[in-house]
Design an enzyme around this catalytic site. Structure first.
Site, short mmCIF file in Angstrom:
data_model
loop_
_atom_site.label_atom_id
_atom_site.label_comp_id
_atom_site.label_asym_id
_atom_site.label_seq_id
_atom_site.Cartn_x
_atom_site.Cartn_y
_atom_site.Cartn_z
N HIS A 208 100.69 85.65 53.17
CA HIS A 208 100.60 84.37 52.46
C HIS A 208 101.08 83.28 53.42
CE1 HIS A 208 104.92 84.92 52.12
NE2 HIS A 208 104.72 86.07 51.50
N GLY B 120 103.78 81.76 53.69
CA GLY B 120 105.14 81.98 54.23
C GLY B 120 105.05 82.72 55.56
N HIS B 121 104.23 83.77 55.59
CA HIS B 121 104.03 84.52 56.83
C HIS B 121 103.38 83.62 57.90
CE1 HIS B 121 103.73 88.02 53.88
NE2 HIS B 121 104.72 88.39 54.66
N GLN C 92 111.80 102.01 54.66
CA GLN C 92 112.68 100.99 54.07
C GLN C 92 112.52 100.89 52.55
OE1 GLN C 92 110.76 97.75 56.42
NE2 GLN C 92 111.02 96.54 54.57
N GLN D 55 118.48 90.25 55.73
CA GLN D 55 117.70 90.94 56.76
C GLN D 55 117.83 90.24 58.12
OE1 GLN D 55 113.64 92.75 56.12
NE2 GLN D 55 112.98 90.85 57.06
P1 AMP Z 1 107.33 90.92 54.66
O1 AMP Z 1 105.87 91.06 54.93
O2 AMP Z 1 107.67 90.66 53.25
O3 AMP Z 1 108.13 92.03 55.29
O4 AMP Z 1 107.77 89.61 55.42
C1 AMP Z 1 107.53 89.44 56.81
C2 AMP Z 1 108.30 88.25 57.28
O5 AMP Z 1 107.88 87.09 56.57
C3 AMP Z 1 109.81 88.39 57.02
O6 AMP Z 1 110.52 87.88 58.13
C4 AMP Z 1 110.01 87.55 55.79
O7 AMP Z 1 111.31 87.02 55.67
C5 AMP Z 1 109.00 86.44 56.03
N1 AMP Z 1 108.68 85.77 54.77
C6 AMP Z 1 108.32 86.37 53.60
N2 AMP Z 1 108.18 85.44 52.63
C7 AMP Z 1 108.47 84.23 53.20
C8 AMP Z 1 108.52 82.90 52.72
N3 AMP Z 1 108.27 82.59 51.44
N4 AMP Z 1 108.86 81.91 53.59
C9 AMP Z 1 109.15 82.20 54.88
N5 AMP Z 1 109.12 83.45 55.40
C10 AMP Z 1 108.78 84.45 54.57
#
Ligand code: AMP
Length: 278
Positions: A34, A36-37, A61, A153
């Protein structure tokens, strides 16, 4: 965008780039991408010559196998999003490629992995540290970008690079939110329309609790969150704590300083969401 599934092929490419003096930025993810990524990809692109994103749903995990089975997987959409964002390299290894042997490592992060997510998801951070260490050894980036949404994390990963004696710089990036304030998360797509509407209360309640925290202290803020989340039959609070933002020591009423962070984990239906507010 180059796409690799094999470690040796990725490394052969990265070796050539490093010989040219390219600074490598790394964004590890579990996919179902999304904005955020994508914000992490953009920050890496700003800072580094070459950005590598990994997609790997790391089984080690997940302490809850139902959560692992349910975890959304959207490789085609992810590839498209990454292409559009200008990501240079996508690394998508399989489980065998990442873990050819079953040798688990036992990490010790002191109090950091025994509280909050560590306490409520036993073994979670050991799995995170295992996969991040493996990725760091494979990619050997100059910088790695992590979202502050997963506040604890980021602290674990910073502790990990210290333990590894690694020069990799860990960059903590801001949380991206939906227009209604809900922190973007891959798990949000698993919410029903009713659950999604209820989830939007999480950041609002956290803001209100923060005001209470400033006026009346931690107990008042905690009581508020417990009562308010209790109003919604679909919500179940897992934890809500105030911590020192630098050390993540859980604060007591007497220890309130200026640099504090509140962290929450809450189930909405079956889906567990986390968020935090400095
Ligand atoms: P994940 O795929 O959930 O393991 O997340 C991969 C990376 O994206 C991790 O460093 C998360 O902290 C970051 N991440 C996930 N959601 C967000 C968000 N809403 N805003 C910023 N970074 C995010």
């Amino acid at each position: 965008m180059l796409i690799y599934t094999k470690i040796t092929e990725l490394q052969a490419f990265l070796r050539l780039e490093m010989e040219k003096g390219q600074q490598i930025g790394f964004v590890p993810t579990m996919g179902a991408l999304h904005q955020g990524h994508i914000s992490l990809i953009q920050l890496s692109k700003k800072d580094c010559h070459l950005t590598v994103c990994s997609i790997f749903v790391n089984p080690t995990q997940f302490n809850d196998k139902g959560d692992l089975a349910r975890y959304p997987r959207t490789p085609e959409e992810d590839t498209l999003l990454l292409e559009q964002s200008g990501c240079d390299v996508l690394f998508m290894p399989g489980v065998q490629e990442m873990y050819p042997t079953q040798n688990a490592i036992n990490f010790d992060f002191g109090h950091l992995d025994k509280i909050l997510e560590g306490k409520h998801r036993p073994g979670h951070f050991n799995g995170v540290a295992q996969v991040v260490k493996r990725f760091f050894e494979i990619v050997q980036p100059h910088k790695a970008f992590f979202g502050s949404k997963d506040y604890q994390q980021v602290m674990i990963v910073k502790a990990l690079v210290k333990q590894m004696n690694s020069p990799i710089e860990i960059v903590a990036c801001p949380i991206l939110r939906e227009p209604d304030g809900l922190a973007m998360s891959s798990r949000n797509v698993l919410l029903s329309a009713e659950e999604r509407a209820i989830a939007a209360h999480i950041p609002r309640l956290m803001q209100q609790a923060k005001e209470l925290f400033k006026k009346e202290g931690i107990s008042a803020a905690k009581r508020f969150i417990s009562e308010q989340t209790g109003h919604y039959p679909l919500m179940r609070l897992d934890y809500y704590e105030w911590c020192n933002a630098n050390t993540l020591q859980i604060l007591s009423e007497k220890e309130i300083g200026t640099n504090a962070v509140s962290l929450i984990a809450v189930f909405v239906g079956k889906i567990r969401l986390i968020d935090n507010l400095i």
